[in-house]
Write an enzyme that holds these catalytic residues in place. Sequence first.
Site, mmCIF file in Angstrom:
data_model
loop_
_atom_site.group_PDB
_atom_site.id
_atom_site.type_symbol
_atom_site.label_atom_id
_atom_site.label_comp_id
_atom_site.label_asym_id
_atom_site.label_seq_id
_atom_site.Cartn_x
_atom_site.Cartn_y
_atom_site.Cartn_z
ATOM 1 C CG HIS A 116 0.703 44.077 -36.176
ATOM 2 N ND1 HIS A 116 -0.645 44.173 -35.931
ATOM 3 C CD2 HIS A 116 1.321 44.873 -35.256
ATOM 4 C CE1 HIS A 116 -0.853 45.003 -34.918
ATOM 5 N NE2 HIS A 116 0.322 45.427 -34.479
ATOM 6 C CG HIS A 126 -1.999 41.946 -26.446
ATOM 7 N ND1 HIS A 126 -2.875 41.644 -25.422
ATOM 8 C CD2 HIS A 126 -1.027 42.716 -25.900
ATOM 9 C CE1 HIS A 126 -2.459 42.222 -24.309
ATOM 10 N NE2 HIS A 126 -1.336 42.877 -24.562
ATOM 11 C CB THR A 129 2.346 37.533 -17.957
ATOM 12 O OG1 THR A 129 3.655 37.194 -18.453
ATOM 13 C CG2 THR A 129 1.308 36.650 -18.637
ATOM 14 N NE ARG A 130 -0.183 44.401 -15.830
ATOM 15 C CZ ARG A 130 -1.121 43.980 -16.667
ATOM 16 N NH1 ARG A 130 -0.777 43.331 -17.771
ATOM 17 N NH2 ARG A 130 -2.397 44.213 -16.426
ATOM 18 C CG HIS A 160 -11.497 31.548 -26.615
ATOM 19 N ND1 HIS A 160 -11.690 32.417 -25.565
ATOM 20 C CD2 HIS A 160 -11.550 32.312 -27.740
ATOM 21 C CE1 HIS A 160 -11.863 33.642 -26.025
ATOM 22 N NE2 HIS A 160 -11.784 33.603 -27.345
ATOM 23 C CG HIS A 190 -14.191 55.089 -30.570
ATOM 24 N ND1 HIS A 190 -13.178 54.664 -29.747
ATOM 25 C CD2 HIS A 190 -13.718 54.945 -31.841
ATOM 26 C CE1 HIS A 190 -12.143 54.305 -30.475
ATOM 27 N NE2 HIS A 190 -12.438 54.454 -31.752
ATOM 28 N N GLY A 273 7.613 57.080 -17.902
ATOM 29 C CA GLY A 273 8.847 57.456 -18.569
ATOM 30 C C GLY A 273 9.604 56.321 -19.210
#
Length: 290
Positions: A116, A126, A129-130, A160, A190, A273
């Site tokens: 930010h 944002h 990667t995982r 892009h 929403h 957790g």
Amino acid sequence: MSEMLEEKARASGWFRELRDRIVAAFETLEDAAGAAPGVFEVTQTRRAAPDGGDAGGGLMSVMRGGQVFEKVGVNVSTVYGELGARAQAAMAARTGLPGMAEDPRFWASGISLVAHMQNPHCPAVHMNTRMFWTPHGWWFGGGSDLNPCLEYPEDTLHFHAVQKEHCDRHGADLYPRFKAWADEYFHIPHRGRARGVGGIFLDDHCTGDWEADFAFIRDVGTAFLPAYLPLVERRMGMDWGEDERDAQLVHRGLYAEYNLVYDRGTKFGLETGHDANAVLMSLPPLAKWI
């Protein structure tokens, strides 16, 4: 399925290397901005198993009140243990994976970043990667998306274009598919609108060729700095006033709504957790609702 010990070590090592690159690049931006540059506060995170044993952890690196970054977090973690029913449901793409109820072990490693900015002309961003492993399957996920409160079409095109260039190295079909997935995933039902101008998003990515898929997810991460840094360098010196700041704070409210209501990573992190401060690092320092 094998334990994939070597592959896990390589993946977690890469996410840590990418984290180090990004932290260094962001601190260089701060140094270039003038007096009193921001620095990252680095905290080790620990995750405890239900019996109190070790269940992994990582590094939470957060800069607050910088010259360029109002708040930016770059987290890396490697966690493991057993998935409860709610955590399995939070996995979304792999809900109902055969065998999970009988053997709910998991291992996950990755990097997550949210920035930010001080100047409203600089877009928020944002990236994550995982890699995820269970005894019943492995896969990669992640992506990167741009979140300007004041959009500049040339910035969107650049972001892009770099994503596409890196995806195209692994197949011409990947960028269109993952761009469309990002457009769908980062939509806020929403509000009836997107939270930003998109990017790429993927989950449950497993072709069966771990080396090829790992090479691809590395390129997703490698694309981040060349896609994003030029935009910050272009905008960080622009003048702004109360109107621009107001637009920024309202947009941050939209970002917070999405992350708390819809984001899969937030849900999964809290259900397994992990350190709550690390999971909620993505929230902006200030926001506004009207």
